[in-house]
Structure formats: C-alpha cells, structure tokens
Design a protein around this motif. Structure first.
Motif, short mmCIF file in Angstrom:
data_model
loop_
_atom_site.label_atom_id
_atom_site.label_comp_id
_atom_site.label_asym_id
_atom_site.label_seq_id
_atom_site.Cartn_x
_atom_site.Cartn_y
_atom_site.Cartn_z
N ASP A 176 -49.55 143.41 -71.45
CA ASP A 176 -48.86 144.61 -71.90
C ASP A 176 -47.37 144.62 -71.58
O ASP A 176 -46.68 145.61 -71.88
N ILE A 177 -46.84 143.55 -70.99
CA ILE A 177 -45.43 143.58 -70.61
C ILE A 177 -44.52 143.44 -71.84
O ILE A 177 -43.41 143.97 -71.88
N ASN A 178 -44.96 142.73 -72.88
CA ASN A 178 -44.28 142.72 -74.18
C ASN A 178 -42.78 142.40 -74.07
O ASN A 178 -41.92 143.16 -74.50
N LEU A 179 -42.47 141.23 -73.53
CA LEU A 179 -41.07 140.84 -73.39
C LEU A 179 -40.39 140.63 -74.74
O LEU A 179 -39.16 140.67 -74.83
N GLY A 180 -41.19 140.43 -75.78
CA GLY A 180 -40.60 140.33 -77.12
C GLY A 180 -39.92 141.63 -77.52
O GLY A 180 -38.92 141.62 -78.26
N HIS A 181 -40.45 142.76 -77.04
CA HIS A 181 -39.81 144.05 -77.32
C HIS A 181 -38.45 144.13 -76.63
O HIS A 181 -37.48 144.65 -77.19
N MET A 182 -38.37 143.59 -75.41
CA MET A 182 -37.08 143.54 -74.72
C MET A 182 -36.05 142.77 -75.54
O MET A 182 -34.88 143.18 -75.63
N GLN A 183 -36.47 141.69 -76.16
CA GLN A 183 -35.55 140.91 -76.98
C GLN A 183 -35.10 141.69 -78.22
O GLN A 183 -33.96 141.57 -78.65
N LYS A 184 -35.99 142.51 -78.78
CA LYS A 184 -35.58 143.37 -79.90
C LYS A 184 -34.53 144.38 -79.45
O LYS A 184 -33.60 144.70 -80.19
N MET A 185 -34.68 144.88 -78.24
CA MET A 185 -33.68 145.82 -77.71
C MET A 185 -32.30 145.17 -77.64
O MET A 185 -31.27 145.85 -77.77
N MET A 186 -32.26 143.86 -77.45
CA MET A 186 -30.99 143.16 -77.32
C MET A 186 -30.21 143.09 -78.62
O MET A 186 -29.03 142.72 -78.63
N THR A 187 -30.85 143.46 -79.74
CA THR A 187 -30.14 143.42 -81.02
C THR A 187 -29.19 144.60 -81.17
O THR A 187 -28.38 144.62 -82.08
N PHE A 188 -29.29 145.59 -80.28
CA PHE A 188 -28.39 146.73 -80.31
C PHE A 188 -27.18 146.44 -79.44
O PHE A 188 -27.33 146.13 -78.25
N PRO A 189 -25.97 146.55 -79.99
CA PRO A 189 -24.78 146.09 -79.26
C PRO A 189 -24.20 147.07 -78.26
O PRO A 189 -23.26 146.74 -77.55
#
Length: 332
Positions: A176-189
C-alpha cells in the motif's frame, strides 16, 4: 549530489518523560538526521469527546491525553536541539500550538496527513509565511494537492511547499505504500516532494530517495517494546542511523556519468579489447578479417575494438608477428 532532508519523527514516543525526549534528540543527532520532530496537540482540541472507538483504539481522548507533549517542554527541547546542531520541528494540531511554535522561532511548519484537508487550519498555518511540509495522506489524491496549494495561495502568494506522499495506516503494508504515486506528485513544479513513511523497517526510505524524494520523515523510538500507540511500528536508534547512512549512500549513487571512465574504472581500462594480429603479416599486406581479430588488452596507443571495421582495407606499414597488438603507426 542531492542532499535529502531527513526528519527523525519522535512524535509521541517521549511518553511524557522529559529525559526520554532528550534521549530521542541525542539519537537523532547520532544518526545525523537533519531534524527531529515532535507533535504539539491537546486532547480537547484534537478529538471531540464523543468520538467512538476505531482502528483498535479505545477511549481515544484519554489515549491522546496520556501522550500529549507538555507544552512547557517546547522551549527547552528547541534549545537542546539548537545546542546540538539539529533542527527542532513540532507538528501543530491547533492554532495555539501554531502561535507557540512560531514564537519559539521554528524554521518551518509540518501539517499532518489527517489535517491536510482542513482548509481552515491549513490557511492558519500558511499565514505564518514559513516554509510548509505537508503530508498528503489519507483521503487525498493529486487533485487534493492542487486544492491545498490554492488554499495556501489565499494567504501566501509565494509559498515554499513540500508535499510528502503518505499512507496513514500504522504500520503501512508494503503493497500500500504506492511509491509510483509519489513519482506522479513530482510532475507538479510548484513543490518539493518527499515521503512520510510508516512501513516497518528501513527499506522504503532509501528506495524513495532513489526515485527522487527530496525529504524523508520516519518515526523512531528508543525501544519498540515500550507501551504506547507509536512505538510498535517505529524504528530503533541503530536502525535510524542505518537508514540515514543508506540514504546518504543512495545519494552518492545518483550521479550522471560524463566521461568514458569513472575514477574507479581507470585502472581496469586495459581489460577492454583492441585489434589483434592473426598470424605473421608483412609490410604492404591488406588488413582483412583473416589477419586481424579482437582481444584484450586495450593499451594507450592501440586500436580499440570499436574501430575494427574502420581498419579493414588499410595496409600494414611494417612486419608484425602473430598475436601482436595493432598500434597507431602500424598501418595506413
């Protein structure tokens, strides 16, 4: 090389024992964390007295009362942190806590994952104009991240925001840690991105750093067997040190190669391949697939294997013996 901001989350693991709070700071210093973080709340302002039992917690208001950080400690704890070269942070959970911590001169504020969807409270914290670290936790998605930023912009037109990807289960299952979601967050500048980690052990934070996390927050304790809600899933002092060391090691791995050889590879460069003569050849002979091959080593002035096809069709300008290494000056 990047420099991840690492917060050792003491939280409520002081157990209302001031000596234990100082010991937690000592262990964060020994681990070389950048900051140690406590939590400032009061039972009366955190939960309604009519809150039903949930998630295995019985009489939540009493539980919170029993682990509150005595607010009279805050100045002393901050001074102790200052004297030991580590930043003091405490997450506020009510407006009085915000005011107290601001008066103490904290450098930044943390907003917890459960509080991040409360616009009234988020705006109050943001109105201090200090840098914000916000856990994007339970009940949130990428749209929430944008909404929180809009709330902040209402009171601060140039905010310094760090969002931490967070799962608010204690402990968080790895699935459930879903680090892929963290990477999506990185698309916001408009914000730095990191991880507030509640998984067990120390595996997840270094992985998050390798994926781009710039801030890490991790609960720790003096002893995982102590009574209290946050001890069982927290890491112990030696684990905290290992986690910080592993993160710093990962940072050294994140470089980009800009030369053919790294410093450590140079002494092994001879193990690459060169063009090698097959059989004895005479001056004037044409270089063909029948009289040259490729083998190790590669010398400073030898012909690298990558140029094998470039020398075919040229002529030897001296006699060479079988297995000799073809050098610049041996052909034209």
């Amino acid at each position: 090389m990047k420099n991840t901001f690492i917060t050792a989350e003491a939280g409520a693991n002081h157990d209302r024992n001031e000596f234990q709070a100082f010991k937690l700071i000592d262990e964060a210093v020994r681990a070389k964390a950048d900051a140690v973080k406590f939590q400032t709340y009061s039972s009366e302002t955190l939960y309604s007295k009519y809150t039903p039992d949930f998630a295995g917690y019985n009489n939540i208001t009493k539980l919170i009362k029993d682990i509150e950080l005595p607010r009279s400690w805050q100045k002393t704890l901050k001074s102790y942190c200052d004297d030991n070269g580590i930043e003091f942070i405490s997450t506020p959970f009510d407006e009085k806590a915000v005011d107290e911590l601001y008066e103490l001169g904290v450098k930044r504020f943390k907003i917890a994952g459960f509080e991040c969807t409360d616009p009234r409270f988020v705006k109050y914290v943001a109105s201090t104009q200090l840098p914000l670290i916000i856990s994007l936790g339970i009940g949130t998605n990428l749209d929430t991240m944008l909404q929180i930023r809009n709330w902040i912009l209402e009171v601060n037109d140039n905010p310094n925001i760090t969002f931490l990807h967070c799962n608010n289960a204690y402990p968080t299952p790895y699935k459930d840690i879903n680090l892929g979601h963290m990477q999506k967050m990185m698309t916001f500048p408009f914000a730095r991105i990191g991880l507030s980690d509640h998984t067990e052990g120390i595996l997840t934070p270094p992985i998050a750093v390798s994926l781009g996390a710039e801030v890490i927050e991790k609960h720790y304790t003096i002893d995982r067997t102590l009574p209290g809600p946050d001890h069982p899933f927290a890491i112990e002092p030696d684990e905290l040190k290992d986690m910080v060391d592993n993160i710093r090691l990962v940072e050294t791995m994140m470089g980009i190669k800009d030369t053919k050889y790294t410093k450590s590879e140079k002494e092994f460069s001879m193990a690459r391949r060169s063009v090698i003569v097959i059989g004895d050849v005479k001056k004037g002979d044409v270089i063909t697939k029948d009289n040259v091959t490729t083998k190790r080593p590669l010398l400073v002035d030898s012909i690298p294997a990558e140029d094998y096809y470039n020398v075919l069709g040229k002529h030897f300008i001296k006699d060479l013996s079988d297995d000799m290494i073809l050098m610049n000056g041996d052909f034209e």
